[in-house]
Design a protein around this motif. Structure first.
Motif, PDB file in Angstrom:
ATOM      1  N   GLU A   1     -68.281 -37.174  47.326  1.00  0.00           N
ATOM      2  CA  GLU A   1     -67.650 -35.876  47.500  1.00  0.00           C
ATOM      3  C   GLU A   1     -68.474 -34.771  46.848  1.00  0.00           C
ATOM      4  O   GLU A   1     -68.625 -33.678  47.417  1.00  0.00           O
ATOM      5  CB  GLU A   1     -66.247 -35.900  46.916  1.00  0.00           C
ATOM      6  CG  GLU A   1     -65.282 -36.816  47.675  1.00  0.00           C
ATOM      7  CD  GLU A   1     -63.920 -36.890  47.005  1.00  0.00           C
ATOM      8  OE1 GLU A   1     -63.779 -36.351  45.878  1.00  0.00           O
ATOM      9  OE2 GLU A   1     -62.993 -37.499  47.592  1.00  0.00           O
ATOM     10  N   ARG A   2     -69.026 -35.049  45.665  1.00  0.00           N
ATOM     11  CA  ARG A   2     -69.852 -34.049  44.982  1.00  0.00           C
ATOM     12  C   ARG A   2     -71.123 -33.762  45.774  1.00  0.00           C
ATOM     13  O   ARG A   2     -71.564 -32.607  45.883  1.00  0.00           O
ATOM     14  CB  ARG A   2     -70.216 -34.534  43.572  1.00  0.00           C
ATOM     15  CG  ARG A   2     -69.026 -34.807  42.668  1.00  0.00           C
ATOM     16  CD  ARG A   2     -68.273 -33.551  42.336  1.00  0.00           C
ATOM     17  NE  ARG A   2     -67.133 -33.825  41.460  1.00  0.00           N
ATOM     18  CZ  ARG A   2     -66.205 -32.931  41.149  1.00  0.00           C
ATOM     19  NH1 ARG A   2     -66.274 -31.704  41.626  1.00  0.00           N
ATOM     20  NH2 ARG A   2     -65.196 -33.254  40.356  1.00  0.00           N
TER      21      ARG A   2
ATOM     22  N   HIS B   1     -73.135 -27.361  39.094  1.00  0.00           N
ATOM     23  CA  HIS B   1     -71.708 -27.445  38.737  1.00  0.00           C
ATOM     24  C   HIS B   1     -71.116 -28.766  39.214  1.00  0.00           C
ATOM     25  O   HIS B   1     -70.309 -29.384  38.496  1.00  0.00           O
ATOM     26  CB  HIS B   1     -70.950 -26.273  39.349  1.00  0.00           C
ATOM     27  CG  HIS B   1     -69.462 -26.372  39.170  1.00  0.00           C
ATOM     28  ND1 HIS B   1     -68.839 -26.175  37.948  1.00  0.00           N
ATOM     29  CD2 HIS B   1     -68.475 -26.681  40.048  1.00  0.00           C
ATOM     30  CE1 HIS B   1     -67.540 -26.340  38.087  1.00  0.00           C
ATOM     31  NE2 HIS B   1     -67.290 -26.656  39.345  1.00  0.00           N
ATOM     32  N   GLN B   2     -71.497 -29.209  40.404  1.00  0.00           N
ATOM     33  CA  GLN B   2     -70.994 -30.485  40.911  1.00  0.00           C
ATOM     34  C   GLN B   2     -71.517 -31.649  40.076  1.00  0.00           C
ATOM     35  O   GLN B   2     -70.780 -32.608  39.789  1.00  0.00           O
ATOM     36  CB  GLN B   2     -71.407 -30.664  42.380  1.00  0.00           C
ATOM     37  CG  GLN B   2     -70.787 -29.660  43.332  1.00  0.00           C
ATOM     38  CD  GLN B   2     -69.272 -29.688  43.315  1.00  0.00           C
ATOM     39  OE1 GLN B   2     -68.655 -30.753  43.216  1.00  0.00           O
ATOM     40  NE2 GLN B   2     -68.654 -28.520  43.390  1.00  0.00           N
TER      41      GLN B   2
ATOM     42  N   LYS C   1     -70.253 -31.594  48.816  1.00  0.00           N
ATOM     43  CA  LYS C   1     -70.020 -30.207  48.424  1.00  0.00           C
ATOM     44  C   LYS C   1     -71.330 -29.498  48.104  1.00  0.00           C
ATOM     45  O   LYS C   1     -71.512 -28.322  48.458  1.00  0.00           O
ATOM     46  CB  LYS C   1     -69.080 -30.158  47.219  1.00  0.00           C
ATOM     47  CG  LYS C   1     -67.640 -30.569  47.532  1.00  0.00           C
ATOM     48  CD  LYS C   1     -66.773 -30.514  46.284  1.00  0.00           C
ATOM     49  CE  LYS C   1     -65.339 -30.942  46.599  1.00  0.00           C
ATOM     50  NZ  LYS C   1     -64.481 -30.938  45.379  1.00  0.00           N
ATOM     51  N   SER C   2     -72.244 -30.197  47.452  1.00  0.00           N
ATOM     52  CA  SER C   2     -73.546 -29.598  47.143  1.00  0.00           C
ATOM     53  C   SER C   2     -74.319 -29.297  48.420  1.00  0.00           C
ATOM     54  O   SER C   2     -74.907 -28.219  48.569  1.00  0.00           O
ATOM     55  CB  SER C   2     -74.349 -30.550  46.254  1.00  0.00           C
ATOM     56  OG  SER C   2     -73.680 -30.815  45.037  1.00  0.00           O
TER      57      SER C   2
ATOM     58  N   ALA D   1     -69.500 -31.549  36.855  1.00  0.00           N
ATOM     59  CA  ALA D   1     -68.133 -32.039  37.039  1.00  0.00           C
ATOM     60  C   ALA D   1     -68.098 -33.563  37.147  1.00  0.00           C
ATOM     61  O   ALA D   1     -67.106 -34.191  36.780  1.00  0.00           O
ATOM     62  CB  ALA D   1     -67.528 -31.403  38.290  1.00  0.00           C
ATOM     63  N   PHE D   2     -69.177 -34.157  37.637  1.00  0.00           N
ATOM     64  CA  PHE D   2     -69.206 -35.616  37.784  1.00  0.00           C
ATOM     65  C   PHE D   2     -69.467 -36.319  36.448  1.00  0.00           C
ATOM     66  O   PHE D   2     -68.871 -37.366  36.166  1.00  0.00           O
ATOM     67  CB  PHE D   2     -70.291 -35.999  38.798  1.00  0.00           C
ATOM     68  CG  PHE D   2     -70.409 -37.478  39.030  1.00  0.00           C
ATOM     69  CD1 PHE D   2     -69.455 -38.161  39.770  1.00  0.00           C
ATOM     70  CD2 PHE D   2     -71.480 -38.194  38.501  1.00  0.00           C
ATOM     71  CE1 PHE D   2     -69.562 -39.528  39.992  1.00  0.00           C
ATOM     72  CE2 PHE D   2     -71.593 -39.557  38.715  1.00  0.00           C
ATOM     73  CZ  PHE D   2     -70.639 -40.233  39.455  1.00  0.00           C
TER      74      PHE D   2
ATOM     75  N   GLU E   1     -66.167 -40.319  44.366  1.00  0.00           N
ATOM     76  CA  GLU E   1     -66.317 -38.998  43.768  1.00  0.00           C
ATOM     77  C   GLU E   1     -67.745 -38.491  43.900  1.00  0.00           C
ATOM     78  O   GLU E   1     -67.981 -37.312  44.185  1.00  0.00           O
ATOM     79  CB  GLU E   1     -65.922 -39.040  42.287  1.00  0.00           C
ATOM     80  CG  GLU E   1     -66.000 -37.671  41.619  1.00  0.00           C
ATOM     81  CD  GLU E   1     -65.686 -37.718  40.144  1.00  0.00           C
ATOM     82  OE1 GLU E   1     -65.734 -36.650  39.487  1.00  0.00           O
ATOM     83  OE2 GLU E   1     -65.409 -38.830  39.632  1.00  0.00           O
ATOM     84  N   LEU E   2     -68.730 -39.391  43.704  1.00  0.00           N
ATOM     85  CA  LEU E   2     -70.130 -39.005  43.847  1.00  0.00           C
ATOM     86  C   LEU E   2     -70.415 -38.526  45.264  1.00  0.00           C
ATOM     87  O   LEU E   2     -71.114 -37.526  45.466  1.00  0.00           O
ATOM     88  CB  LEU E   2     -71.031 -40.187  43.494  1.00  0.00           C
ATOM     89  CG  LEU E   2     -72.546 -39.948  43.643  1.00  0.00           C
ATOM     90  CD1 LEU E   2     -73.015 -38.822  42.744  1.00  0.00           C
ATOM     91  CD2 LEU E   2     -73.313 -41.230  43.343  1.00  0.00           C
TER      92      LEU E   2
END
Length: 262
Positions: A32-33, A103-104, A36-37, A107-108, A29-30
């Motif tokens: 992916e964040r 935001h990312q 995206k950033s 969300a994490f 997940e990290l």
């Protein structure tokens, strides 16, 4: 029949597997964040890339306006004309894409926070971003013209004032960071009081140390002239007072620290 004695089961085997699986899912997940950033910054960068020279010209306007008539900025490196505007556009892209990056991050970390912590984090992030922009704008509109005109006035007779664009970029980004972080002081004060790390009376009694520290920080960060040091130190002290003013309505977290506002 021969009775087969089986070895006892490993009591922590399932727990270790679950723990490892949990860590792996967090790492995925990290990643992916972070992707995206980075994509958000890249998209803004690609949009602004065409106007990189215009954006850098706007950024350098306070310096150009303070130069003597006919003088211009210079480039002492072969690749500076290309890479310096590119670096500044990358900085602008990161600042503009920062809401997406934050935001990312939110969300994490949000699933691991309590509800009252979530209510505290969102206003802190939003106000910090806005205050950073205000601080950077203050540096561009007020600090840059004051410092450059002051330096131009001190130029000895017979010396031509010509600033290298790479040095100017380093100076400008340093000032943006310094004043952007300075304008975060009210948020820091409020958070310290809210978490119960310090009390409001303790912060008030620390005023003399804050004033001395503000001038020390200004002397280290800004150019060696009185004007720029005052333009950083005075807002730093005033913003500290703003933080104390709004902290009066903040309820400290007494349950975990036992501290309270008198």
């Amino acid at each position: 029949m021969t009775n087969t004695i089986l070895p006892p089961p490993k009591p922590h085997a399932d727990t270790e597997v679950d723990s490892l699986t949990g860590w792996m899912s967090h790492l995925v997940e990290l990643r992916e964040r972070l992707v995206k950033s980075a994509l958000a910054v890249l998209v803004v960068f690609l949009v602004l890339l065409y106007w990189r020279n215009d954006i850098f010209t706007m950024f350098s306007k306070p310096m150009i306006d303070s130069l003597p008539e006919g003088a211009r900025m210079i480039s002492t490196e072969v690749t500076s004309n290309f890479f310096v505007p590119l670096k500044f556009v990358l900085w602008v892209s990161f600042v503009l894409a920062l809401p997406v990056v934050l935001h990312q991050v939110w969300a994490f970390v949000a699933p691991g926070l309590y509800q009252h912590e979530k209510r505290l984090v969102i206003p802190i992030i939003a106000s910090s971003y806005v205050l950073f922009l205000i601080g950077s704008t203050f540096a561009y509109l007020f600090v840059f013209p004051t410092v450059f005109k002051f330096m131009a006035a001190l130029t000895p007779l017979g010396v031509e004032m010509a600033t290298d664009i790479d040095n100017y970029l380093g100076f400008g980004l340093t000032m943006f960071l310094a004043f952007g972080l300075t304008f975060e002081v009210p948020v820091v004060v409020i958070v310290l009081v809210r978490l119960g790390i310090v009390t409001l009376p303790q912060l008030r009694s620390a005023r003399p140390y804050v004033i001395v520290g503000a001038f020390i920080v200004a002397a280290v960060v800004t150019p060696p002239d009185v004007a720029s040091q005052l333009l950083l130190a005075v807002p730093l002290v005033l913003l500290y007072e703003v933080g104390l003013f709004f902290a009066r309505w903040v309820t400290p977290k007494e349950a975990s620290t036992g501290l309270s506002v008198e």
